[in-house]
Design an enzyme around this catalytic site. Structure first.
Site, PDB file in Angstrom:
ATOM      1  N   HIS A  10      -7.107 -23.508  -5.309  1.00 17.13           N
ATOM      2  CA  HIS A  10      -6.393 -22.467  -6.067  1.00 17.13           C
ATOM      3  C   HIS A  10      -5.140 -22.955  -6.772  1.00 17.13           C
ATOM      4  O   HIS A  10      -4.540 -22.205  -7.542  1.00 17.13           O
ATOM      5  CB  HIS A  10      -6.021 -21.304  -5.125  1.00 17.13           C
ATOM      6  CG  HIS A  10      -7.195 -20.774  -4.376  1.00 17.13           C
ATOM      7  ND1 HIS A  10      -7.519 -21.204  -3.109  1.00 17.13           N
ATOM      8  CD2 HIS A  10      -8.142 -19.883  -4.736  1.00 17.13           C
ATOM      9  CE1 HIS A  10      -8.621 -20.585  -2.713  1.00 17.13           C
ATOM     10  NE2 HIS A  10      -9.027 -19.783  -3.672  1.00 17.13           N
ATOM     11  N   GLY A  95       9.838  -9.906  -5.645  1.00 19.28           N
ATOM     12  CA  GLY A  95       8.876  -8.901  -6.103  1.00 19.28           C
ATOM     13  C   GLY A  95       9.530  -7.560  -6.325  1.00 19.28           C
ATOM     14  O   GLY A  95      10.760  -7.458  -6.369  1.00 19.28           O
ATOM     15  N   GLU A 185       2.924  -7.559   0.248  1.00 14.36           N
ATOM     16  CA  GLU A 185       2.686  -8.966   0.598  1.00 14.36           C
ATOM     17  C   GLU A 185       3.541  -9.571   1.720  1.00 14.36           C
ATOM     18  O   GLU A 185       3.106 -10.526   2.380  1.00 14.36           O
ATOM     19  CB  GLU A 185       2.893  -9.853  -0.655  1.00 14.36           C
ATOM     20  CG  GLU A 185       1.855  -9.670  -1.736  1.00 14.36           C
ATOM     21  CD  GLU A 185       2.202  -8.567  -2.725  1.00 14.36           C
ATOM     22  OE1 GLU A 185       3.350  -8.076  -2.662  1.00 14.36           O
ATOM     23  OE2 GLU A 185       1.343  -8.181  -3.526  1.00 14.36           O
ATOM     24  N   ASP A 208      11.138   2.089  -7.719  1.00 17.18           N
ATOM     25  CA  ASP A 208      10.869   3.528  -7.692  1.00 17.18           C
ATOM     26  C   ASP A 208      11.178   4.132  -6.328  1.00 17.18           C
ATOM     27  O   ASP A 208      11.154   3.436  -5.313  1.00 17.18           O
ATOM     28  CB  ASP A 208       9.436   3.861  -8.121  1.00 17.18           C
ATOM     29  CG  ASP A 208       8.415   2.905  -7.572  1.00 17.18           C
ATOM     30  OD1 ASP A 208       8.476   1.707  -7.915  1.00 17.18           O
ATOM     31  OD2 ASP A 208       7.580   3.340  -6.779  1.00 17.18           O
TER      32      ASP A 208
END
Ligand code: HPA
Length: 236
Positions: A10, A95, A185, A208
């Site tokens: 990957h 993130g 995650e 949010d």
């Protein structure tokens, strides 16, 4: 497992292409944005699946940035390969998250000390109980010190790493046990770090509020993301 097993299925880079400290983010284009805007001499070492990875310099320090996709299985694959095949020592995820708390402001940064989960990712290890995934204390302390120094508004606490974005069960129940926010995650990253004996942290920009329905405005959004990336780059 290491040098001779790279590139991996990957990640396209060779062993020495990846720095020992790496910032990872769900969106590969944010990794590219960080490489183009914060790093000097950045070189792209992976384009497999469009999950860009770059290594460059941040204020004289060699740093990598790489996408990890969405959800625990995806970050599970990337963090496993980075820890076990590239001997990466520190992974900091940057993130976004939603919050359940009135005290956690949109556009601020949430530093995840621990990560609850509704995922069964840890089941494969057959532990005789429930594992509590936590951040590395040294990275956590550095992140707090950096936020203070840069005057970036922040909270520190427990979060939820959920397997569901849509049709999730009522996640606001987690607020009853002091959980401040939700992403998808951190818990998998922390578990993989623990299994590898390495260090990890998650720093989130709060986009949010899941109780009030308030969402970050476009102008606020970039500032919050920049603050989060800046903390990550300073501490990695
Ligand atoms: N759920 C999961 N991940 C997220 C959210 C959310 O509400 N907001 C930002 N990332």
């Amino acid at each position: 497992m290491s040098r001779e097993d790279t590139p991996t299925p990957h990640i396209g880079g060779k062993y020495d292409d990846v720095a020992k400290g790496i910032l990872v983010c769900g969106d590969p284009l944010r990794a590219r944005h960080m490489a183009e805007n914060y790093l000097t001499n950045a070189v792209c070492y992976s384009e497999i699946r469009g999950m860009y990875g770059y290594t460059g310099d941040y204020r004289g320090k060699r740093v990598s940035v790489q996408g990890h996709g969405m959800g625990i299985p995806s970050i599970g694959i990337y963090s496993y390969e980075l820890f076990h095949f590239y001997d990466v020592e520190r992974i900091v995820r940057v993130g976004t998250c939603g919050t359940f708390s009135e005290d956690v402001k949109l556009g601020s940064v949430l530093i995840a000390m621990g990560a609850c989960t509704d995922s069964n990712f840890a089941d494969k290890y057959h532990l005789p109980g429930t594992y509590a995934p936590i951040a590395d204390f040294g990275l956590l302390r550095s992140a707090v010190e950096t936020a203070e120094r840069l005057g970036i508004p922040y909270s520190v606490g427990n979060i939820l790493s959920s397997d569901s974005f849509y049709d999730a069960p009522d996640q606001t129940d987690w607020a009853r046990v002091g959980v401040l926010g939700v992403e998808m995650e951190a818990s998998g990253l922390y578990l993989n770090a623990a299994m590898a004996g390495r260090k990890a942290l998650t720093i989130l920009s709060v986009t949010d509020n899941l109780v009030t329905g308030e969402r970050m405005k476009v102008e606020q959004r970039q500032k919050g993301l920049d603050d989060m990336c800046r903390i990550g780059l300073e501490i990695i």
